[in-house]
Design a protein around this motif. Sequence first.
Motif: not given
Length: 488
Positions: A138-140, A289-294, A382-385
């Motif tokens: 998921e991180a990748a 960091m797991q939810r900070f951008a990508s 993930e990858d959201d403001i």
Amino acid sequence: MIDFYLNGRRQQCADASADTSVLELLRGALGRTGTKEGCASGDCGACTVAIGEPDASGELAYRSANACIVPAHQLDGCHLVTVEGLARGDALHPVQAAMVDCHASQCGFCTPGIVMSLFILHEAQRRAPAPLTSERLEAALGGNLCRCTGYRPIGDAALSMHEYPDTQPSWADDPALAGNVAALAHDATRRSPVAKDSEGHYATPDDLNALRELRRRRPQARLVAGATDLWLEATQQLKPLTDLIDLRRVAELQRIEETAEGWWVGAAVTYSRLEPLLAEHFPAFAHLMQRFASLQIRNRATLGGNVANASPIGDTPPVLLALDARLAIDGPAGPRELPIGEFFRDYKQTALDDGELLRAIFLPHQSTAQNLKVWKIAKRREDDISAVLAAFAWRFENGALRDVHLAFGGMAAIPRRCAPAEAALEGQAPTVAAFGAAKAALRDDFQPLSDVRGSSEYRLTVAANLLERLRLGLESTTAEVSIDAYAH
């Protein structure tokens, strides 16, 4: 001059403008159209490429990046790998073969970026074999969107790619490639940008003195590090970025220095480099960091950029406020320090004077008695403001809350602490009454705006509910109930 390697072959581009992106360079001057433009904002991952730089051992370490928002000049002294550079003649790379066999491509537009993200993962597995967990997968792929909703076969391809013959690109056979790239990187740091003082120039100083001189000569030049926010001015607002000073090679801005009291983190240190320190010493911060951008963004974005950008919805400033971080500033009048709480003045306005820049951020040691919680509320996991981000720090003393820090993002024109709510909890036991007073104080102190991410009332309710969540966690003797898969 941009001097770099592309899929194993040296390239020299002398006429790229300051605001040329890697994607524009590839699809235009170099004619490599395999890399696609989707969102042009670093969100969809269709333009993902791999950028290799020599590591401490001299080997090339590859990191994913969004080509649409990476300045082309940052390729200087690097090895760029695109989707055209993976196959060995007619023999597909294991990632490509697995994607084909698992029917993991539908319309195909996002496929090159997904292949490149999995190539990075495959390279990491080759260098340091480890179980490919769902979290790693998921991180990748967290920064790659498939609009055809084909994620299951993509996951199948990732899980099976190690079963294919380890067919490597022809350029991987070149034993001199890493050394050649390292030599280019060394040459790039030796070029003197100070002598070139014309408008429309992209300068890359290698130390703080050179940066100061450039700032003196070109006070209107924009500073660029990760470019993950600045470059949106070019791609989304179509503004020219004609005079830029790149901070990524300034040695003093790339250091992480430990002291007896904590760590000074250079303003140009990327999140990917910072994550090991956070994981060891600030687990709640690391969890964010797991939810900070990508991953693509974390490989380029910097802590200093997130602070200096002064966005009210930046994810890290509330955490730094909760930790009582300090900032080191450099400028014409000399260096100075100030608490981060004094840095943010108004919307997108900071305490930086003309000619000044953020040099480093100080993260103080957490004592064993200090606690930290960080919660991010956004529409996507993930990858959201953020709509609201809360960072709470405190310690217990004889059953009472002490040194209470309640910091929020998305609640005002600047990220800031809620002093009245802190006062309501300071010295109190974590009772329903004490937290009720804190929530009332919070509602009186904040008047958040309404926008596409949430109404003012929604934000006030969320912030109060996060305080209640903290109270419930303090009174519970069992594990905290999670609101999502990444809650802690």
